[in-house]
Write a protein that holds these residues in place. Structure first.
Motif, PDB file in Angstrom:
ATOM      1  N   LEU B  36       0.848  -1.184   0.000  1.00 43.07           N
ATOM      2  CA  LEU B  36       0.000   0.000   0.000  1.00 43.07           C
ATOM      3  C   LEU B  36       0.887   1.237   0.000  1.00 43.07           C
ATOM      4  N   ALA B  37       0.544   2.212  -0.860  1.00 43.94           N
ATOM      5  CA  ALA B  37       1.397   3.400  -0.969  1.00 43.94           C
ATOM      6  C   ALA B  37       0.548   4.656  -1.042  1.00 43.94           C
ATOM      7  N   SER B  38       1.181   5.750  -0.708  1.00 44.90           N
ATOM      8  CA  SER B  38       0.510   7.055  -0.711  1.00 44.90           C
ATOM      9  C   SER B  38       0.022   7.395  -2.114  1.00 44.90           C
ATOM     10  N   LEU B  39      -1.149   7.981  -2.173  1.00 46.11           N
ATOM     11  CA  LEU B  39      -1.714   8.357  -3.469  1.00 46.11           C
ATOM     12  C   LEU B  39      -0.865   9.433  -4.146  1.00 46.11           C
ATOM     13  N   SER B  40      -0.364  10.371  -3.350  1.00 48.15           N
ATOM     14  CA  SER B  40       0.420  11.456  -3.940  1.00 48.15           C
ATOM     15  C   SER B  40       1.883  11.078  -4.152  1.00 48.15           C
TER      16      SER B  40
END
Lengths: 217, 146
Positions: B36-40
């Motif tokens: 899971l990773a940051s959208l930005s």
């Protein structure tokens, strides 16, 4: 051995081979069919011989096989994950041949960009949409790049993004992909850094429903 | 009686197995490998906010995020599919060359909970990742290459 024992033994061995084959087959569904990773449902039953009993036996066997499949899939995530980064070392490839192929594909795209006619309806609206996508990424996602040039024809667009540093061009695809519509795929070239430290990255975008110029290579 | 049952089972199993053995290979890829990773900033992983349970990879971060799932690919298998519990999640197949050259992003085509990808790229020259923007509390699962 008694003949009856021999027959039973042969039948049992054949069953084991057939079940093994069936298991392999279940792990490899027919090409072109899309099936969920969830276990296969109870398979069709053969009602021709011993009717319901055989069908029930088959269903039980299939349920057990499906359970085994799920166990196998769940038990091997690290193998699937490792397969990606390890593919290179496991399958040594001719890097020169690969780069040559990439050059050939790039040449076909270059040729399309030089020779393709411009769709005077789609091209200007798509250029505007791409500008809007970048502006949205800047405003909403804090992106630090801008559009240097953008040009669309009929099935392809080329967009060059620029930034003050190469780091600011990191992850442009993640910022832009959710904001771009109407494309089937896009290519992103490695960033180029100028003498003053500024950087550019070139996007080539391929219109949805149209074949890519390099599709058959 | 016992022998006729055994014979029936053997024949029925063969009838089911043979057409499938003859078909092409499909890979099922567990979402346990997802991150899971940051959208930005997709390089900023959320770590434990991505959870694997019930055969699915969940976004437990509380915000919309990227689910990045490495997918093994077999040469000649040009199709991928991923399941998403959100019917609005955008998904992409990102193919990075092993030579460090061009990166290709294929836009997925959604049908219900499944997103399909068609790629013409030779698997052996690419590292493939399925990336989905998934809202908080939703999941991805069921990735396959076929």
């Amino acid at each position: 051995m008694r003949p009856l024992t021999v027959i039973v033994t042969v039948l049992a061995s054949t069953s084991a081979v057939a079940l093994g084959g069936y298991w392999l087959g279940q792990a490899r569904p027919a090409r072109g069919t899309v099936v969920p990773a969830a276990p296969a449902s109870a398979a069709a039953t053969d009602e021709s011989d011993d009717g319901a009993k055989v069908a029930e036996t088959m269903a039980q066997l299939n349920r057990r096989l499906a359970a085994l499949e799920i166990k196998q899939v769940v038990a091997k995530p690290t193998a699937a994950e490792a397969a990606v980064p390890q593919r290179g070392p496991q399958q040594p490839m001719d890097l020169a041949a690969l780069k040559q192929k990439e050059l050939e594909r790039a040449a076909l795209i270059d040729a399309a960009l030089k020779t393709e006619a411009r769709d005077n309806v789609w091209a200007p609206s798509t250029e505007g949409q791409l500008q809007t996508a970048v502006a949205s990424a800047v405003k909403e996602a804090g992106a630090q790049f801008s559009v240097k040039t953008v040009k669309c024809l009929t099935s392809i667009c080329e967009m060059v993004l620029s930034a003050s540093t190469p780091e600011q061009l990191r992850g442009t695809d993640a910022a832009l992909a959710p904001r771009i519509t109407g494309m089937g795929s896009l290519d992103i070239a490695p960033p180029e850094t100028a003498a003053d430290g500024s950087a550019t990255v070139t996007y080539r975008l391929f219109r949805q429903g149209y074949p890519r110029p390099d599709q058959d290579t | 009686m016992l022998h006729s049952k055994l014979t029936a089972i053997v024949l029925a199993t063969l009838a089911l197995a043979l057409p499938q053995i003859a078909s092409a290979t499909t890979i099922s890829i567990s979402p346990q490998a997802c991150r899971l990773a940051s959208l930005s900033d997709p390089y900023n992983e959320y770590g434990s906010s991505g959870g694997f349970s019930d055969g699915k990879f969940w976004n437990n971060s509380g915000v919309t995020a990227w689910a990045m799932c490495p997918v093994a690919t077999i040469d000649g298998n040009y199709y991928h599919v991923v399941g998403t519990s959100s019917t609005t999640a955008g998904c992409y197949l990102k193919a990075t060359t092993t030579t460090g050259g061009v990166t290709t992003l294929v836009f997925g085509s959604r049908s219900g909970n499944a997103v399909y990808f068609t790629s013409y790229l030779s698997a052996a020259t690419y590292n493939n990742v399925i990336a989905c923007v998934i809202p908080a509390g939703t999941a991805v699962w069921g990735m396959m290459n076929y």
